[in-house]
Design an enzyme around this catalytic site. Sequence first.
Site, PDB file in Angstrom:
ATOM      1  N   HIS A   1      -3.321 -14.671  -2.487  1.00 19.14           N
ATOM      2  CA  HIS A   1      -4.257 -13.599  -2.848  1.00 19.14           C
ATOM      3  C   HIS A   1      -5.570 -13.717  -2.081  1.00 19.14           C
ATOM      4  O   HIS A   1      -6.300 -14.705  -2.223  1.00 19.14           O
ATOM      5  CB  HIS A   1      -4.546 -13.620  -4.352  1.00 19.14           C
ATOM      6  CG  HIS A   1      -5.451 -12.507  -4.776  1.00 19.14           C
ATOM      7  ND1 HIS A   1      -4.979 -11.238  -5.035  1.00 19.14           N
ATOM      8  CD2 HIS A   1      -6.790 -12.442  -4.922  1.00 19.14           C
ATOM      9  CE1 HIS A   1      -5.991 -10.450  -5.338  1.00 19.14           C
ATOM     10  NE2 HIS A   1      -7.119 -11.157  -5.279  1.00 19.14           N
TER      11      HIS A   1
ATOM     12  N   HIS B   1      -5.976  -6.575  -2.831  1.00 23.25           N
ATOM     13  CA  HIS B   1      -5.189  -7.682  -2.258  1.00 23.25           C
ATOM     14  C   HIS B   1      -4.951  -7.260  -0.818  1.00 23.25           C
ATOM     15  O   HIS B   1      -4.379  -6.181  -0.572  1.00 23.25           O
ATOM     16  CB  HIS B   1      -3.871  -7.831  -3.029  1.00 23.25           C
ATOM     17  CG  HIS B   1      -2.966  -8.929  -2.552  1.00 23.25           C
ATOM     18  ND1 HIS B   1      -2.476  -9.926  -3.384  1.00 23.25           N
ATOM     19  CD2 HIS B   1      -2.433  -9.193  -1.332  1.00 23.25           C
ATOM     20  CE1 HIS B   1      -1.688 -10.740  -2.699  1.00 23.25           C
ATOM     21  NE2 HIS B   1      -1.636 -10.312  -1.438  1.00 23.25           N
TER      22      HIS B   1
ATOM     23  N   CYS C   1       0.106  -9.399  -6.032  1.00 29.91           N
ATOM     24  CA  CYS C   1       0.550 -10.771  -6.329  1.00 29.91           C
ATOM     25  C   CYS C   1       1.856 -10.737  -7.110  1.00 29.91           C
ATOM     26  O   CYS C   1       2.750 -11.566  -6.882  1.00 29.91           O
ATOM     27  CB  CYS C   1      -0.517 -11.522  -7.123  1.00 29.91           C
ATOM     28  SG  CYS C   1      -1.902 -12.112  -6.140  1.00 29.91           S
TER      29      CYS C   1
ATOM     30  N   HIS D   1      -1.471  -1.464   6.295  1.00 31.40           N
ATOM     31  CA  HIS D   1      -0.624  -0.274   6.307  1.00 31.40           C
ATOM     32  C   HIS D   1       0.009  -0.171   7.691  1.00 31.40           C
ATOM     33  O   HIS D   1      -0.694  -0.283   8.713  1.00 31.40           O
ATOM     34  CB  HIS D   1      -1.454   0.995   6.076  1.00 31.40           C
ATOM     35  CG  HIS D   1      -2.103   1.098   4.732  1.00 31.40           C
ATOM     36  ND1 HIS D   1      -1.630   1.927   3.731  1.00 31.40           N
ATOM     37  CD2 HIS D   1      -3.203   0.490   4.226  1.00 31.40           C
ATOM     38  CE1 HIS D   1      -2.412   1.834   2.669  1.00 31.40           C
ATOM     39  NE2 HIS D   1      -3.386   0.970   2.938  1.00 31.40           N
TER      40      HIS D   1
ATOM     41  N   HIS E   1      -3.952  -6.004   2.542  1.00 35.00           N
ATOM     42  CA  HIS E   1      -2.680  -5.411   2.974  1.00 35.00           C
ATOM     43  C   HIS E   1      -2.879  -4.602   4.236  1.00 35.00           C
ATOM     44  O   HIS E   1      -3.924  -3.987   4.438  1.00 35.00           O
ATOM     45  CB  HIS E   1      -2.063  -4.546   1.867  1.00 35.00           C
ATOM     46  CG  HIS E   1      -2.969  -3.490   1.315  1.00 35.00           C
ATOM     47  ND1 HIS E   1      -3.941  -3.770   0.390  1.00 35.00           N
ATOM     48  CD2 HIS E   1      -3.068  -2.168   1.572  1.00 35.00           C
ATOM     49  CE1 HIS E   1      -4.585  -2.664   0.074  1.00 35.00           C
ATOM     50  NE2 HIS E   1      -4.085  -1.662   0.793  1.00 35.00           N
TER      51      HIS E   1
HETATM   52  P1  AMP Z   1      -5.401   1.033  -0.166  1.00 32.59           P
HETATM   53  O1  AMP Z   1      -5.959   2.343  -0.617  1.00 32.59           O
HETATM   54  O2  AMP Z   1      -5.622   0.767   1.291  1.00 32.59           O
HETATM   55  O3  AMP Z   1      -5.856  -0.082  -1.059  1.00 32.59           O
HETATM   56  O4  AMP Z   1      -3.824   1.162  -0.287  1.00 32.59           O
HETATM   57  C1  AMP Z   1      -3.111   0.788  -1.413  1.00 32.59           C
HETATM   58  C2  AMP Z   1      -1.744   1.389  -1.253  1.00 32.59           C
HETATM   59  O5  AMP Z   1      -0.862   0.736  -2.140  1.00 32.59           O
HETATM   60  C3  AMP Z   1      -1.661   2.879  -1.566  1.00 32.59           C
HETATM   61  O6  AMP Z   1      -1.188   3.574  -0.411  1.00 32.59           O
HETATM   62  C4  AMP Z   1      -0.671   2.952  -2.722  1.00 32.59           C
HETATM   63  O7  AMP Z   1       0.164   4.072  -2.631  1.00 32.59           O
HETATM   64  C5  AMP Z   1       0.088   1.659  -2.581  1.00 32.59           C
HETATM   65  N1  AMP Z   1       0.664   1.081  -3.782  1.00 32.59           N
HETATM   66  C6  AMP Z   1       0.024   0.761  -4.932  1.00 32.59           C
HETATM   67  N2  AMP Z   1       0.868   0.191  -5.800  1.00 32.59           N
HETATM   68  C7  AMP Z   1       2.074   0.118  -5.186  1.00 32.59           C
HETATM   69  C8  AMP Z   1       3.353  -0.364  -5.567  1.00 32.59           C
HETATM   70  N3  AMP Z   1       3.590  -0.908  -6.776  1.00 32.59           N
HETATM   71  N4  AMP Z   1       4.367  -0.255  -4.682  1.00 32.59           N
HETATM   72  C9  AMP Z   1       4.165   0.303  -3.467  1.00 32.59           C
HETATM   73  N5  AMP Z   1       2.972   0.778  -3.046  1.00 32.59           N
HETATM   74  C10 AMP Z   1       1.947   0.689  -3.892  1.00 32.59           C
END
Ligand code: AMP
Length: 129
Positions: free
Chosen positions: A48, A98, A9, A102, A100
């Site tokens: 969110h 949150h 967020c 990939h 997301h």
């Molecule tokens: P997940 O495990 O699917 O929840 O993926 C979360 C992803 O967010 C991980 O691959 C982290 O490396 C990435 N991540 C967490 N914080 C940040 C950030 N501030 N900027 C960029 N990537 C982030």
Amino acid sequence: MHDENCIFCKIATGEIPVEAVYENENVIAFDDMEPLMPVHTLLIPKGHYSDIGDNVPEDVLGKLFGAVRKVAEAKGLTERGYRILINTGDDASQSVRHLHVHILGGGHMPRPNDQDWGSSATNADKFYD
Ligand code: AMP
């Protein structure tokens, strides 16, 4: 919908600045800070939702998935392809709560067959112990 304790967020509002790979009024995409592939970009809705099961309205899902192609284009992935992945909950090791997507690419990714899953493959016939 905003969670003041949520790091994504804070990225969505600009409180934590990122270099946007793609952005519109509904979504923002930025590179993962711990990339698993030469291209590893995260695409999030600005609102969110903790995960894909968090009663996400269909129009939000449409806007999110509609932006995948924009990110792929921005990253030069459309010719050779890419993989999208959404970790959801504890069993999938979701670490940021949150929603997301990939977006992974820039190299060949094997299919997640038994060999690639290593010791987890031994649990393929069990739901839970
Ligand atoms: P997940 O495990 O699917 O929840 O993926 C979360 C992803 O967010 C991980 O691959 C982290 O490396 C990435 N991540 C967490 N914080 C940040 C950030 N501030 N900027 C960029 N990537 C982030």
